[in-house]
Write a protein that holds these residues in place. Structure first.
Motif, PDB file in Angstrom:
ATOM      1  N   ILE A 259     -16.224  13.374   0.317  1.00  8.08           N
ATOM      2  CA  ILE A 259     -16.591  12.941  -1.243  1.00  8.08           C
ATOM      3  C   ILE A 259     -16.021  11.999  -1.673  1.00  8.08           C
ATOM      4  CG2 ILE A 259     -17.952  14.879  -1.135  1.00  8.08           C
ATOM      5  CD1 ILE A 259     -16.159  15.208  -3.519  1.00  8.08           C
ATOM      6  N   THR A 260     -15.589  10.748  -1.128  1.00  8.24           N
ATOM      7  CA  THR A 260     -14.778   9.790  -1.667  1.00  8.24           C
ATOM      8  C   THR A 260     -15.238   9.445  -1.556  1.00  8.24           C
ATOM      9  OG1 THR A 260     -12.164  11.487  -1.492  1.00  8.24           O
ATOM     10  CG2 THR A 260     -12.232   8.513  -2.319  1.00  8.24           C
ATOM     11  N   PRO A 261     -15.898   7.797  -2.587  1.00 11.26           N
ATOM     12  CA  PRO A 261     -15.549   7.313  -2.275  1.00 11.26           C
ATOM     13  C   PRO A 261     -15.555   5.882  -1.067  1.00 11.26           C
ATOM     14  CG  PRO A 261     -16.449   6.991  -3.980  1.00 11.26           C
ATOM     15  CD  PRO A 261     -15.681   8.487  -3.970  1.00 11.26           C
ATOM     16  N   PRO A 262     -15.756   4.624  -0.511  1.00 16.57           N
ATOM     17  CA  PRO A 262     -14.571   3.946  -0.075  1.00 16.57           C
ATOM     18  C   PRO A 262     -13.619   3.662  -0.928  1.00 16.57           C
ATOM     19  CG  PRO A 262     -16.738   3.142   0.054  1.00 16.57           C
ATOM     20  CD  PRO A 262     -17.163   4.580  -0.191  1.00 16.57           C
ATOM     21  N   PHE A 263     -13.066   2.497  -0.181  1.00 16.47           N
ATOM     22  CA  PHE A 263     -12.044   1.731  -1.210  1.00 16.47           C
ATOM     23  C   PHE A 263     -10.449   2.594  -2.310  1.00 16.47           C
ATOM     24  CE2 PHE A 263     -14.174  -1.488   0.285  1.00 16.47           C
ATOM     25  CZ  PHE A 263     -15.459  -2.267   0.248  1.00 16.47           C
ATOM     26  N   VAL A 264     -11.737   3.941  -2.661  1.00 20.81           N
ATOM     27  CA  VAL A 264     -10.781   4.961  -3.526  1.00 20.81           C
ATOM     28  C   VAL A 264      -9.228   5.175  -3.037  1.00 20.81           C
ATOM     29  CG1 VAL A 264     -10.674   7.013  -5.033  1.00 20.81           C
ATOM     30  CG2 VAL A 264     -12.211   4.580  -5.271  1.00 20.81           C
ATOM     31  N   VAL A 265      -9.410   5.773  -1.861  1.00 23.84           N
ATOM     32  CA  VAL A 265      -8.191   6.165  -1.293  1.00 23.84           C
ATOM     33  C   VAL A 265      -7.351   5.288  -1.446  1.00 23.84           C
ATOM     34  CG1 VAL A 265      -7.013   7.191   0.614  1.00 23.84           C
ATOM     35  CG2 VAL A 265      -8.869   8.367  -0.596  1.00 23.84           C
ATOM     36  N   GLY A 266      -7.339   4.338  -0.437  1.00 25.73           N
ATOM     37  CA  GLY A 266      -7.301   2.818  -0.420  1.00 25.73           C
ATOM     38  C   GLY A 266      -6.055   3.017  -1.385  1.00 25.73           C
ATOM     39  N   VAL A 267      -6.951   2.430  -2.980  1.00 29.80           N
ATOM     40  CA  VAL A 267      -6.125   2.205  -4.049  1.00 29.80           C
ATOM     41  C   VAL A 267      -5.264   3.427  -4.023  1.00 29.80           C
ATOM     42  CG1 VAL A 267      -6.560   1.615  -6.282  1.00 29.80           C
ATOM     43  CG2 VAL A 267      -8.019   0.421  -4.218  1.00 29.80           C
ATOM     44  N   ALA A 268      -5.300   4.371  -4.202  1.00 31.12           N
ATOM     45  CA  ALA A 268      -4.016   5.710  -5.076  1.00 31.12           C
ATOM     46  C   ALA A 268      -3.445   5.584  -3.222  1.00 31.12           C
ATOM     47  CB  ALA A 268      -4.950   7.055  -4.412  1.00 31.12           C
ATOM     48  N   ILE A 269      -3.517   5.794  -2.379  1.00 33.18           N
ATOM     49  CA  ILE A 269      -1.732   5.076  -1.754  1.00 33.18           C
ATOM     50  C   ILE A 269      -1.657   4.043  -1.394  1.00 33.18           C
ATOM     51  CG2 ILE A 269      -1.640   4.589   0.468  1.00 33.18           C
ATOM     52  CD1 ILE A 269      -3.745   6.163   2.138  1.00 33.18           C
ATOM     53  N   ILE A 270      -1.937   3.021  -2.001  1.00 33.87           N
ATOM     54  CA  ILE A 270      -0.821   1.824  -2.296  1.00 33.87           C
ATOM     55  C   ILE A 270      -0.540   1.877  -3.662  1.00 33.87           C
ATOM     56  CG2 ILE A 270      -0.731  -0.802  -3.395  1.00 33.87           C
ATOM     57  CD1 ILE A 270      -3.788  -1.307  -1.890  1.00 33.87           C
ATOM     58  N   LEU A 271      -1.093   2.792  -4.461  1.00 38.66           N
ATOM     59  CA  LEU A 271      -0.101   2.992  -5.650  1.00 38.66           C
ATOM     60  C   LEU A 271       0.955   4.380  -5.976  1.00 38.66           C
ATOM     61  CD1 LEU A 271      -3.121   3.475  -8.290  1.00 38.66           C
ATOM     62  CD2 LEU A 271      -1.306   2.160  -8.489  1.00 38.66           C
ATOM     63  N   LEU A 272       0.621   4.967  -4.415  1.00 37.25           N
ATOM     64  CA  LEU A 272       1.810   5.993  -4.259  1.00 37.25           C
ATOM     65  C   LEU A 272       2.768   5.265  -3.044  1.00 37.25           C
ATOM     66  CD1 LEU A 272       0.035   9.351  -3.233  1.00 37.25           C
ATOM     67  CD2 LEU A 272       1.787   9.726  -5.341  1.00 37.25           C
ATOM     68  N   PHE A 273       2.669   4.220  -2.618  1.00 41.00           N
ATOM     69  CA  PHE A 273       3.314   3.938  -1.247  1.00 41.00           C
ATOM     70  C   PHE A 273       3.395   2.286  -1.327  1.00 41.00           C
ATOM     71  CE2 PHE A 273       4.080   8.174   0.469  1.00 41.00           C
ATOM     72  CZ  PHE A 273       3.136   8.077   0.079  1.00 41.00           C
ATOM     73  N   GLY A 274       2.725   1.718  -1.946  1.00 39.76           N
ATOM     74  CA  GLY A 274       2.823   0.637  -1.906  1.00 39.76           C
ATOM     75  C   GLY A 274       4.574  -0.380  -2.545  1.00 39.76           C
ATOM     76  N   ARG A 275       4.834  -1.503  -2.816  1.00 39.66           N
ATOM     77  CA  ARG A 275       6.005  -1.812  -2.870  1.00 39.66           C
ATOM     78  C   ARG A 275       6.240  -1.216  -4.229  1.00 39.66           C
ATOM     79  NH1 ARG A 275       8.439  -7.587  -2.084  1.00 39.66           N
ATOM     80  NH2 ARG A 275       7.317  -8.537  -4.119  1.00 39.66           N
ATOM     81  N   THR A 276       4.580  -1.513  -5.057  1.00 39.69           N
ATOM     82  CA  THR A 276       5.663  -0.395  -5.840  1.00 39.69           C
ATOM     83  C   THR A 276       4.733   0.495  -6.534  1.00 39.69           C
ATOM     84  OG1 THR A 276       3.762  -1.650  -7.308  1.00 39.69           O
ATOM     85  CG2 THR A 276       5.407  -3.526  -7.318  1.00 39.69           C
ATOM     86  N   GLY A 277       5.102   1.440  -5.283  1.00 41.83           N
ATOM     87  CA  GLY A 277       4.338   2.414  -5.338  1.00 41.83           C
ATOM     88  C   GLY A 277       5.358   3.475  -5.524  1.00 41.83           C
ATOM     89  N   LEU A 278       4.828   4.514  -6.463  1.00 37.35           N
ATOM     90  CA  LEU A 278       5.431   5.776  -6.845  1.00 37.35           C
ATOM     91  C   LEU A 278       6.950   6.436  -5.851  1.00 37.35           C
ATOM     92  CD1 LEU A 278       3.641   8.525  -8.647  1.00 37.35           C
ATOM     93  CD2 LEU A 278       5.685   6.923 -10.022  1.00 37.35           C
ATOM     94  N   VAL A 279       6.528   7.125  -4.846  1.00 34.15           N
ATOM     95  CA  VAL A 279       6.971   7.137  -3.409  1.00 34.15           C
ATOM     96  C   VAL A 279       8.084   6.233  -2.831  1.00 34.15           C
ATOM     97  CG1 VAL A 279       7.138   8.459  -1.055  1.00 34.15           C
ATOM     98  CG2 VAL A 279       5.444   9.026  -2.445  1.00 34.15           C
ATOM     99  N   THR A 280       7.675   4.704  -2.620  1.00 34.40           N
ATOM    100  CA  THR A 280       7.898   3.889  -2.294  1.00 34.40           C
ATOM    101  C   THR A 280       9.261   3.805  -3.182  1.00 34.40           C
ATOM    102  OG1 THR A 280       6.465   2.833  -1.612  1.00 34.40           O
ATOM    103  CG2 THR A 280       8.165   1.434  -1.124  1.00 34.40           C
ATOM    104  N   GLY A 281       8.792   3.610  -4.403  1.00 34.75           N
ATOM    105  CA  GLY A 281      10.098   4.148  -5.665  1.00 34.75           C
ATOM    106  C   GLY A 281      11.170   4.450  -5.163  1.00 34.75           C
ATOM    107  N   TRP A 282      10.885   5.971  -5.417  1.00 36.40           N
ATOM    108  CA  TRP A 282      11.728   7.317  -4.914  1.00 36.40           C
ATOM    109  C   TRP A 282      12.737   6.936  -3.719  1.00 36.40           C
ATOM    110  CZ3 TRP A 282       7.175  11.191  -6.125  1.00 36.40           C
ATOM    111  CH2 TRP A 282       7.253  11.375  -7.988  1.00 36.40           C
ATOM    112  N   GLY A 283      12.066   6.750  -2.377  1.00 38.45           N
ATOM    113  CA  GLY A 283      12.874   6.435  -1.758  1.00 38.45           C
ATOM    114  C   GLY A 283      13.532   5.689  -1.834  1.00 38.45           C
ATOM    115  N   ALA A 284      12.997   4.391  -1.647  1.00 36.10           N
ATOM    116  CA  ALA A 284      14.130   3.755  -2.293  1.00 36.10           C
ATOM    117  C   ALA A 284      15.725   3.946  -2.658  1.00 36.10           C
ATOM    118  CB  ALA A 284      13.657   1.940  -2.276  1.00 36.10           C
ATOM    119  N   ASP A 285      15.169   4.128  -4.199  1.00 28.29           N
ATOM    120  CA  ASP A 285      15.914   4.394  -4.811  1.00 28.29           C
ATOM    121  C   ASP A 285      17.418   5.125  -4.454  1.00 28.29           C
ATOM    122  OD1 ASP A 285      14.489   4.367  -8.221  1.00 28.29           O
ATOM    123  OD2 ASP A 285      15.778   3.115  -7.368  1.00 28.29           O
TER     124      ASP A 285
END
Lengths: 728, 340
Positions: A259-285
């Protein structure tokens, strides 16, 4: 008076009567209200000089006279006249266009042709329906479908609808691939587009550059479908074959991505895994490296697609798993097989229809997916996006779009054919109508651990994504991690006031939300109806051209949305079928694009049900329609549920087809969201999507209530636990 | 079962009534708008308030609108195409999809707007202009910020520059044409090949590079300067730069669709949209282009065209389909095929 039904011999007379009425009493053209009656009917038009109606009227009059003879429905004359009437009906729609005749001799023969004619209205469409009904009645009388009138009508009607709303627009567009804008045959251009090196390169496999677009698409599709099917299987096994405690929560979470509209999941994934994303930040540290953009490209699209398709595969596999007859598994256990052997030799082969359907659906969806590659694709080009930009990019090239769409279609064909080969001609029947009081076997322990190891991380990941989505609507700017809470975005979208005149809606999003809801609400039941009906026809009726029919229904699903949208606008912008700019074109587009899901789910479900129950029903005198309604449908309820939910949410979240079909009066939610994402207003897009999702959850609950659950008379416990249950 | 029967019947009945298409009423305008949603909405509402004509507005990107108009050519449904970059408007004029109209307001237009009208045979007119440039994230680029096209080739920006793919974005095609006119064609492609080493991603959408720079996903985005300014105004740490060697610009346009249902309302809108009052609506809606009426107030934050070194952009040549196809094919062969 005897009861009137489609299956009686009086059906033919009824169709003929409707045909005569629509020619003589209903307004033929669109834009004229029904109440103005015979004054604007085809007969009246013919009498006032539009002579091209006379052949049709003559054919119908001749049919009327033939119907007075005995057993007229079986005569060749009646069949010939009906076919002739159909041909003339189609001819007169195209012979005179909006601005004048389309051929010189028409203009010469009929003086008024120069004025042009409008699109079909009440009279026109009803005449078409009546002709199709009459034709089906006559061929049934001659032995088609073994005389079963209801089935014959359904087949003829669906073929007619497919011809008008699937083949016609696609052919019109497909012609653009071979004919250049000046009207000359351009096979060389076609060949050069088809063999363009950027489509077929394989350099990435040897590490020397980029692969072609088609190669990319296939790799993505296969990976995505395999992972989604595996994940769906793990979820289904967990829910159905173990005593996992949080089953309801798991089912709820697994529905979320649908039921998720398009683009929204993509944006959320960027927020988690993009260059400034949460998980990427932790992983990089953690690892002491610079944050990279690893998610843009195949990894990101794959994550988003598996997340999005797992619910569909889960639903299909769950309904397959639930229907497997536990008696077979009990027999295996009784004969001494271990749990793993039982699973490998009994359960797994019986899962084949479900696995095949799930894989095919996920593969085709991956091919058609548009929103995720656009947001997360990076430099990874896939066909659906390339086709979109062939239409709306810097170079408007409809011929190229059509050529690429053909390649996509060919890929679907191949997948479909492979799936048929894999299923083979074996029998997967497990629902027989005899009582089966057996208990299903629980999963072997090693499999249970494997399943948990797959599902639990996925649950954590899904929750993280949806928490971000939920939060994103209520903070100022989640894209820049500005987490000050605000209701501003909701207010912008959904502001309303209660004034003396009633509820006044001011927000910018109300319009599209309400339109989307009622368009989806109308499209979903119709889509399910057509899908399940087609599944029943293909699985249970024996008629010439069955495989071709089955394949034809898949076509519209396989064609990318952009191409469907543009071809619909081009084909239905002019008479005879002139419906651009209305809600009807949106609904029809949804019906024919989403119908195959209901059909595949229905086919998988029907493969498990023994024909003996329907034969018993028909032996006792029930016709095809009654058997379908009272015997078959209750047994395939999960497939109906899947079809309804899927077609509803797809109608609410469809993007690329919808872009060209929306109009000012009928704007859809996804066009609104896409506009927001393009403008960079992620927070507003997310807020709107969050509200849309809540609405869809409510609707899915309503659908669950209406459809109900299937009662197979089976026991829900698993083997090995039954000893502790009190005897009944 | 009764509830379910009834609800099914109601849904079926509703479905049937939907097939009746709505008939057009008098005094309407069907507007195809290609700028941001709020600006579109504000324009429609202002026009409706001013004239009482009911505006039916649809918002799509300029490429989508062109495709829509081309597909509807045999029975046009739209009256006016307002906004969006100028090249698709010029193409539509070339194809005969738009109607010739010389507005009385033409005398008050800036010369770049009138040139646009003349190039298209008066089938379109310029309504705003925006210079091409780039924006950088001031938190990521702290010292020695780039000021020229040549600075972008610096190896410290490796994997940190984004621009759109010219096949999908008018913005990026404008950059390609600008480079060709600034340096000469072969030199331009040499420059782009060298820039390719710093490019992290060729995005699909024209304004995606600056959105990525705003969130820190990349350091520099090559876009029209008004897009960069829009990010700054929303609070992002973006600095807009007009390249020192000189740069190109776009001319946002408006056209009347040939054969539309309400030609008189279309001309009324056309004339109204060129008035200073109508053009100043953009500034209030987060748009920082330069309006085309000489009497219109320029938005404060907008980069002034006088402050930028503009090249003499040949819209007629680089807007034509033949030149566009040729350049894009060369880009695909020379740049698009390079390994990432």
């Amino acid at each position: 008076m005897a009861r009137f039904s489609l299956t009686s011999d009086r059906a033919g007379v009824a169709w003929l009567g409707l045909l005569a009425l629509s020619l003589a009493a209903f307004p033929w053209y669109k834009g004229v209200p029904l109440v103005s009656g015979p004054a604007s009917s085809a007969l009246a038009e013919a009498l006032s000089g539009r002579g091209w109606f006379w052949p049709l009227i003559a054919a119908v009059a001749a049919l009327g006279m033939v119907s007075l003879t005995r057993r007229w429905q079986q005569s060749m004359l009646a069949l010939g006249l009906t076919l002739g009437a159909l041909v003339v009906f189609i001819w007169q729609g195209f012979a005179v266009g909006l601005r004048g005749p389309s051929a010189e001799w028409v203009g010469a023969a009929f003086a008024l042709a120069g004025d042009g004619q409008a699109g079909l209205g009440w009279g026109g469409f009803l005449a078409g329906i009546a002709l199709v009904g009459l034709l089906s009645d006559l061929v049934a009388a001659r032995g088609f479908c073994r005389g079963e009138r209801f089935a014959a009508f359904c087949i003829t009607a669906i073929v007619a609808l497919l011809t008008v709303f699937v083949f016609f627009p696609i052919l019109k567009l497909g012609v653009a691939a071979f004919i250049d804008p000046d009207g000359n045959l351009a096979l060389a251009t076609f060949w050069s587009r088809l063999s363009a090196p950027d489509l077929w390169g394989m350099r990435c496999f040897v590490g020397a550059g980029r692969c072609g677009v088609v190669v990319n698409t296939v790799v993505l599709g296969v990976l995505s479908a395999s992972l989604a099917t595996a994940l769906g299987l793990a979820l289904a096994l967990l829910v159905n074959r173990t005593d996992f405690r949080a089953k309801r929560a798991l089912r709820a979470i697994s529905i979320l991505p649908i039921i998720t509209p398009p683009f929204v999941v993509g944006v959320a994934i960027i927020l988690l895994f993009g260059r400034t994303g949460l998980v990427t930040g932790w992983g990089a540290d953690l690892m002491g490296v610079r944050p990279s953009r690893w998610v843009y490209g195949l990894p990101g699209i794959l994550i988003a697609q598996v997340l999005a398709f797992a619910p569909v595969t889960f639903l299909v596999l769950l309904s397959t798993l639930e229907a497997i007859n536990p008696t077979l598994e009990e027999a295996a256990r009784t004969l001494g097989a271990k749990a793993t052997t039982t699973f490998r030799t009994v359960t797994w082969p019986l899962l084949r229809p479900g696995l095949a359907a799930a894989f095919l659906l996920a593969f085709i969806e991956s091919l058609a997916d548009f929103g995720n590659p656009i947001v997360l694709g990076g430099g990874y080009e896939v066909l659906s996006v390339k086709i979109f930009f062939a239409v709306v990019g810097a170079r408007y090239d409809l011929g190229n779009a059509a050529t690429l769409a053909m390649i996509l279609l060919a890929l679907t064909l191949i997948a479909f054919w492979l799936q048929m080969r894999w299923m083979g001609k074996k029998s997967y029947v497990t629902v027989t109508g005899k009582s089966d009081a057996g208990l299903a076997a629980p999963l072997p322990p090693i499999l249970k651990i494997a399943v948990l190891a797959v599902v639990l991380p996925w649950v954590v990941f899904t929750l993280a994504v949806y928490i971000i989505i939920a939060a994103g609507g209520f903070v100022t700017d989640i894209g820049r991690w500005d987490l000050t809470p605000t209701l501003g975005h909701l207010v912008t979208a959904f502001r309303f006031e209660i004034a003396e005149t009633g509820l006044e809606l001011y927000g910018s999003a109300w319009d599209s939300m309400l339109t989307t809801l009622w368009v989806a609400g109308i499209a979903a039941p119709l889509t399910t109806l057509v899908g399940i009906l087609t599944a029943w026809l293909v699985a249970r009726q024996d008629f010439a051209g069955r495989r071709a029919f089955e394949f034809g229904t898949m076509l519209s699903f396989a064609i990318p949305g952009t191409v469907v949208g543009v071809s619909y606008v081009a084909a239905f912008n002019i008479p005879p079928v002139d419906i651009t700019g209305t809600a009807a074109i949106l609904i029809i587009c949804f019906i024919f694009r989403n119908m195959p899901v209901g059909m595949r789910a229905g086919l998988a479900a029907l493969a498990q049900i023994d024909k003996s129950m329907e034969e018993a029903s028909q032996t006792m005198g029930a016709g095809g329609a009654t058997t379908l309604r009272r015997v078959v449908l209750p047994l395939i309820r999960p497939a109906v549920f899947t079809a309804l939910v899927y077609s509803f949410v797809t109608a609410m979240t469809a993007v690329s087809a919808v872009i060209f079909l929306v109009s000012a009066r009928h704007n859809m939610a996804t066009a609104y969201i896409m506009g927001r994402v393009e403008a960079g207003e992620y927070a507003l897009a997310i807020a709107y999507s969050a509200v849309l999702m809540i609405v869809m959850i409510l609707c899915v609950a309503v659908i669950q209530f209406i459809v109900g659950t299937r009662k197979l008379g089976r026991r829900q416990e698993l083997q090995g636990r039954a000893a502790t249950e009190p005897a009944e | 079962m009764t509830i379910k029967h009834v609800s099914a019947a109601v849904l079926a009945a509703a479905g049937l009534t939907v097939a009746i298409p709505a008939t057009a009423q008098a005094d309407e305008l069907v507007l195809y708008c290609s700028v941001q949603e709020e600006w579109c909405r504000a324009m429609s509402e202002a026009f409706q308030r001013e004239t009482g004509i009911n505006v039916l507005m649809t918002r799509r990107s300029s490429g989508e609108t062109y495709a829509q108009i081309a597909a509807e050519a045999e029975q046009p449904r739209g009256d006016v195409w307002w906004g969006g970059t100028g090249d698709p408007h010029l193409q539509a004029a070339q194809e005969g999809l738009t109607a010739e109209y010389r507005s009385p307001m033409l005398e008050q237009m800036q010369d770049w707007s009138v040139r646009q009208a003349e190039t298209s045979g008066y089938r379109t007119v310029g309504i705003y202009a925006g210079g091409l440039g780039f924006g950088y994230n001031s938190e990521l680029v702290t010292e020695n910020p780039p000021a020229c096209w040549a600075d972008l080739l610096d190896s410290r920006f490796a994997d940190d520059v984004q621009v759109a793919n010219p096949n999908s974005s008018g913005t990026s095609y404008t950059m390609l044409a600008t480079m060709v006119q600034l340096m000469g064609e072969d030199e331009a492609f040499a420059y782009l090949a060298e820039l390719h080493n710093n490019i992290s991603q060729y995005t699909q959408s024209g304004s995606a590079p600056i959105r990525a720079a705003a969130t820190g996903e990349t350091a520099i985005g090559i876009v029209f300067m008004h897009d960069a300014v829009a990010q700054t105004v929303q609070g992002a740490p973006i600095v807009a730069v007009a390249p020192c060697e000189g740069t190109g610009y776009e001319v946002g346009s408006m056209s009347i669709i040939e054969g539309g249902p309400n030609p008189d309302a279309a001309q009324t809108f056309y004339d109204w949209a060129l008035t200073p009052e109508a053009q100043e609506i953009g500034a209030a809606n987060n748009s920082f282009q330069i309006p085309s009426n000489v009497n219109s107030a320029t938005p404060e934050a907008a980069p002034r065209l006088e402050d930028i070194t503009l090249i003499d952009y040949n819209f007629a040549l680089y807007g034509s389909s033949e030149e566009r196809s040729r350049l894009l094919q060369r880009w695909d062969a020379d740049i698009g095929s390079l390994p990432q």
